[in-house]
Design a protein around this motif. Structure first.
Motif, short mmCIF file in Angstrom:
data_model
loop_
_atom_site.label_atom_id
_atom_site.label_comp_id
_atom_site.label_asym_id
_atom_site.label_seq_id
_atom_site.Cartn_x
_atom_site.Cartn_y
_atom_site.Cartn_z
N ILE A 147 38.84 34.21 39.86
CA ILE A 147 38.57 33.41 38.65
C ILE A 147 37.70 32.20 38.97
N ILE A 148 38.06 31.46 40.03
CA ILE A 148 37.23 30.27 40.31
C ILE A 148 35.84 30.69 40.82
N GLY A 149 35.77 31.85 41.48
CA GLY A 149 34.46 32.34 41.93
C GLY A 149 33.57 32.70 40.76
N LEU A 150 34.13 33.43 39.79
CA LEU A 150 33.34 33.82 38.61
C LEU A 150 32.97 32.60 37.78
N HIS A 151 33.92 31.65 37.69
CA HIS A 151 33.66 30.41 36.92
C HIS A 151 32.53 29.61 37.60
N ALA A 152 32.61 29.53 38.93
CA ALA A 152 31.57 28.80 39.67
C ALA A 152 30.22 29.50 39.56
N ALA A 153 30.26 30.82 39.38
CA ALA A 153 29.01 31.57 39.25
C ALA A 153 28.37 31.41 37.87
N GLY A 154 29.06 30.71 36.98
CA GLY A 154 28.46 30.41 35.67
C GLY A 154 29.16 31.04 34.48
N LEU A 155 30.18 31.87 34.72
CA LEU A 155 30.89 32.46 33.58
C LEU A 155 31.77 31.40 32.92
N PRO A 156 31.83 31.39 31.58
CA PRO A 156 32.77 30.49 30.92
C PRO A 156 34.20 30.86 31.34
N LEU A 157 35.10 29.87 31.26
CA LEU A 157 36.46 30.08 31.79
C LEU A 157 37.16 31.29 31.17
N PRO A 158 37.11 31.50 29.84
CA PRO A 158 37.81 32.67 29.30
C PRO A 158 37.29 33.99 29.89
N LEU A 159 35.96 34.07 30.05
CA LEU A 159 35.39 35.29 30.64
C LEU A 159 35.77 35.43 32.11
N ALA A 160 35.82 34.27 32.80
CA ALA A 160 36.22 34.30 34.21
C ALA A 160 37.67 34.77 34.33
N LEU A 161 38.52 34.33 33.40
CA LEU A 161 39.93 34.77 33.41
C LEU A 161 40.00 36.28 33.20
N LEU A 162 39.20 36.74 32.25
CA LEU A 162 39.17 38.19 31.97
C LEU A 162 38.65 38.96 33.18
N GLY A 163 37.61 38.43 33.79
CA GLY A 163 37.05 39.06 34.99
C GLY A 163 38.07 39.11 36.11
N GLY A 164 38.82 38.01 36.27
CA GLY A 164 39.87 37.97 37.30
C GLY A 164 40.92 39.04 37.04
N LEU A 165 41.27 39.21 35.76
CA LEU A 165 42.27 40.23 35.41
C LEU A 165 41.74 41.63 35.73
N VAL A 166 40.49 41.87 35.38
CA VAL A 166 39.90 43.20 35.62
C VAL A 166 39.87 43.50 37.12
N ILE A 167 39.44 42.50 37.90
CA ILE A 167 39.40 42.68 39.36
C ILE A 167 40.81 42.97 39.89
N ALA A 168 41.79 42.22 39.38
CA ALA A 168 43.17 42.43 39.84
C ALA A 168 43.66 43.82 39.47
N LEU A 169 43.33 44.27 38.25
CA LEU A 169 43.78 45.60 37.82
C LEU A 169 43.19 46.69 38.73
N ILE A 170 41.92 46.49 39.07
CA ILE A 170 41.26 47.51 39.91
C ILE A 170 41.77 47.46 41.36
N VAL A 171 41.73 46.24 41.94
CA VAL A 171 42.03 46.12 43.38
C VAL A 171 43.54 46.16 43.64
N LEU A 172 44.28 45.30 42.91
CA LEU A 172 45.70 45.14 43.19
C LEU A 172 46.57 46.16 42.45
N GLY A 173 45.98 46.78 41.43
CA GLY A 173 46.71 47.81 40.70
C GLY A 173 46.33 49.19 41.19
N ALA A 174 45.18 49.68 40.74
CA ALA A 174 44.79 51.07 41.01
C ALA A 174 44.52 51.33 42.49
N MET A 175 43.68 50.49 43.11
CA MET A 175 43.32 50.76 44.51
C MET A 175 44.52 50.62 45.43
N PHE A 176 45.36 49.63 45.17
CA PHE A 176 46.56 49.42 45.99
C PHE A 176 47.43 50.68 45.96
#
Lengths: 290, 395
Positions: A51-80
């Motif tokens: 989330i802080i990486g996406l936010h620092a890259a220029g995404l607004p906070l709500p989108l960064a939160l969403l991006g963080g969730l998507v990454i977590a779902l992929i990496v920590l959910g499905a891939m795990f």
């Protein structure tokens, strides 16, 4: 004195609510796939960095939160599940537990390699309101409220929806669930995705207080594991009760107990429950053939 | 006969192989070859906290050490000898640190840089002493230069030097008589607490709350409550940077109004970055700060930021200074001489006029402590601003 204790209670509940979210993930994974995820604490760190990486890259906070969730779902959910749990589960609980510890170390070192060793601030809600002589932070209200709403919604989902009941049936007896036509594999995958969502929420709620640092996962994971044991490892509501109790007790023990032993409180509590009430506060005693 | 001849052949070839290996070994040792670069270079072992709770501290130190080495190597090294840095990770663990120091010493370094955490340095110090290798540390605990080693050198102030200055500020400038002391329960924290309590006692002030906390502690609600209940005139805080930020957020949440005074870490750039507006108003003593009104320091900060894209903290400045201390002493000797490096450093004063990399005039005291200017700093609008420059103790 009374207000001081109320203040401690509010702060403890806010901390405990995040423990409860992470502990709930522990119990969900244990129930549906017999997985004790020792990397659970480090799972909280990854979405926070995303989330802080996406936010620092220029995404607004709500989108960064969403991006963080998507990454977590992929990496920590499905891939795990697909890349680690499925191949390791057939080898037994111990190899899987050790693999999860290794994953935790890999997550720590990976985030350190990308983001460095220093801590980062996380966006939080400013301000608060007066409650008698106390100043109550909006952030604490948000943490407590969001965590309680999340676990209540989870409970409703598990108890009131068809999918939730299928997940419970899978948790109770996967073989019978399969005979009844429940898509067990899909239910297990759903549990892993739910866990990824819970740790993302925990990351958003706890990071403003503890900051974002590569090695935060160890202490969060340990506290959440203790909370899950104390509350009852086979009950979601037990994990919630355990988390809240632990958060509050930590604060009161630090205030009224000897300073040198404050860090030992969760461990002492854990030992006490294992010895005298191994099923936990709200857990069920189960029999196992040996 | 055939068998005998065959046996003799085997014997002869084995002897020839042994002789050949021996000659090759002798030639490789005697002639300039692959080993020469290593023997010509000045080997510095950088043994610091690169993982664990001290990783942020050790990483900045290491980065500054590398920068100093690269800058010096670009100018031909030290007396024509290039500097080679080898990093070792203590994992912020004293026992690992001791093992890493031993590993580093087995490679016969010219000097050891680090560790920074006092607990690690205390267990390492006998090893560098026995090996006769100079060790430069950012640790502040008092004991470190009282353990009888002639090979230990600080880049940080000892708590014995720092805390009387803080006590004088609390009692003299703030007129505080009742002080709450919050400290991290490790070697540096305990040493800081002891030195401050001692200094406050001599000035007639009372410690009304004495609150230890753990490194990595998440919640400071109980700590702040204990301090608040004691109704102090000021609160002194000595924690690591992340815990400082957590404490400051909690202190602001609980509406603490009395002055929050610290030493170095409380006004550190990392603390300010993490605590944001909650750090405003914090004041204290800083042995080193990137905001020091000294041209050499400002120039270093610009170069460090350009290279690493982060603001260097006091640990980075110390790591940079350590390499330049090695350079200054080596050039004074006229040749790299590991055995006499420590003896040369004792009593030496290094001036930025001749050694710009030392950044500030520094005197190495006979016991390995150091003396230089320091600063009183206040955080205003998210920046640490120097409000007073304190002179060197030795004038």
């Amino acid at each position: 004195m009374l207000w001081d204790n109320i203040d401690l209670l509010i702060a403890g509940l806010a901390t405990g609510a995040t423990y409860a979210l992470v502990a709930t993930g522990f119990t969900l994974l244990w129930q549906t796939s017999a997985t004790v995820n020792f990397a659970q604490g480090d799972f909280v760190t990854l979405p926070a960095f995303a989330i802080i990486g996406l936010h620092a890259a220029g995404l607004p906070l709500p989108l960064a939160l969403l991006g963080g969730l998507v990454i977590a779902l992929i990496v920590l959910g499905a891939m795990f599940k697909l890349l680690l749990v499925d191949p390791m589960l057939s080898h037994g609980l111990l190899p899987l537990g050790i693999a999860a510890i290794a994953l935790g170390v890999a997550l720590q070192e990976g985030t350190k390699a990308v983001f460095g060793a220093e801590a980062f601030p996380f966006p939080s809600v400013a301000g608060g309101f007066d409650l008698g002589p106390l100043f109550v932070n909006w952030q604490d209200v948000l943490v407590l409220g969001a965590a309680l709403i999340a676990v209540a919604a989870l409970q409703m989902f598990l108890a009131r929806t068809r999918t939730g009941r299928c997940m419970q049936a899978t948790a109770q007896n996967p073989t019978v669930a399969l005979i009844l036509g429940i898509p067990v594999k899909r239910m297990v995958m759903l549990t892993f995705l739910l866990n990824a969502s819970l740790v993302t929420l925990a990351a958003v709620l706890i990071s403003p207080a503890i900051l974002v640092k590569f090695d935060n996962g160890g202490s969060i994971g340990l506290s959440a594991f203790c909370a899950a044991i104390i509350g009852g490892f086979n009950q979601v509501r037990g994990a919630i009760a355990g988390g809240l109790l632990l958060g509050v007790l930590e604060n009161f023990a630090a205030t009224y107990g000897p300073d040198q032993y404050r860090a030992a409180v969760p461990m002492l509590l854990l030992i006490g429950f294992v010895l005298f009430r191994p099923q936990g506060l709200l857990g069920r005693a189960t029999e196992r053939a040996v | 006969m055939t068998a005998k001849a065959s046996g003799q052949g085997v014997h002869r070839s084995a002897v020839l192989r042994c002789v050949g290996l021996g000659v090759a070994l002798a030639v490789s040792l005697a002639l300039p070859g692959t080993g020469r670069a290593a023997s010509d270079s000045i080997q510095l072992a950088d043994v610091v906290e690169l993982s664990g709770s001290g990783a942020s501290v050790g990483t900045l130190w290491r980065d500054a050490v590398r920068m100093a080495a690269d800058e010096l190597n670009a100018k031909g090294g030290i007396l024509g000898h290039p500097i080679a840095i080898t990093d070792y990770d203590t994992q912020t663990n004293p026992s690992t640190s001791r093992a890493m120091i031993q590993k580093a010493l087995d490679a016969h370094p010219y000097a050891v840089l680090g560790p920074i955490y006092s607990g690690s340095v205390k267990v390492d110090e006998p090893l560098t002493q026995a090996a006769g290798v100079a060790e430069f540390t950012g640790a502040a605990a008092k004991d470190i230069t009282h353990m009888g080693s002639a090979y230990i050198f600080r880049t940080a102030f000892s708590t014995e030097s720092s805390e009387p200055r803080v006590a004088r500020y609390l009692v003299g400038d703030l007129h505080a008589k009742k002080i709450a002391v919050l400290w991290v329960n490790d070697d540096a924290g305990r040493s800081t607490r002891d030195a401050l309590v001692d200094a406050l006692g001599k000035l007639g002030a009372t410690v009304v709350a004495d609150v230890p906390s753990e490194a990595g502690q998440v919640s400071f609600a109980a700590d702040v409550l204990k301090a608040r209940r004691a109704q102090p005139d000021a609160i002194f805080v000595y924690l690591h940077e992340e815990e400082n930020a957590r404490f400051l957020k909690e202190a602001r949440r609980e509406g603490i109004k009395v002055p929050l005074v610290g030493d170095t870490t409380l006004m550190d750039a990392q603390t300010i970055k993490l605590a944001g507006a909650d750090a405003n108003g914090v004041v204290g003593h800083a042995m080193l700060t990137p905001n020091a009104p000294i041209p050499e320091v400002q120039d270093f900060v610009k170069r460090f930021e350009a290279r690493y894209h982060v603001v260097p903290d006091h640990n980075a400045i110390q790591g940079y200074m350590a390499v330049w201390m090695v350079k200054a002493a080596t050039e004074k000797m006229g040749k790299p001489d590991a055995q006499h490096l420590a003896a040369t450093l004792h009593g030496m004063t290094i001036d930025p006029a001749t050694e710009p990399g030392i950044l500030m005039k520094t005197t190495v005291l006979p016991n390995g402590d150091m003396d230089r200017q320091s600063f009183m700093v206040e955080v205003q609008d998210g920046r640490a601003r120097v409000i007073k420059v304190l002179p060197m103790l030795g004038g």
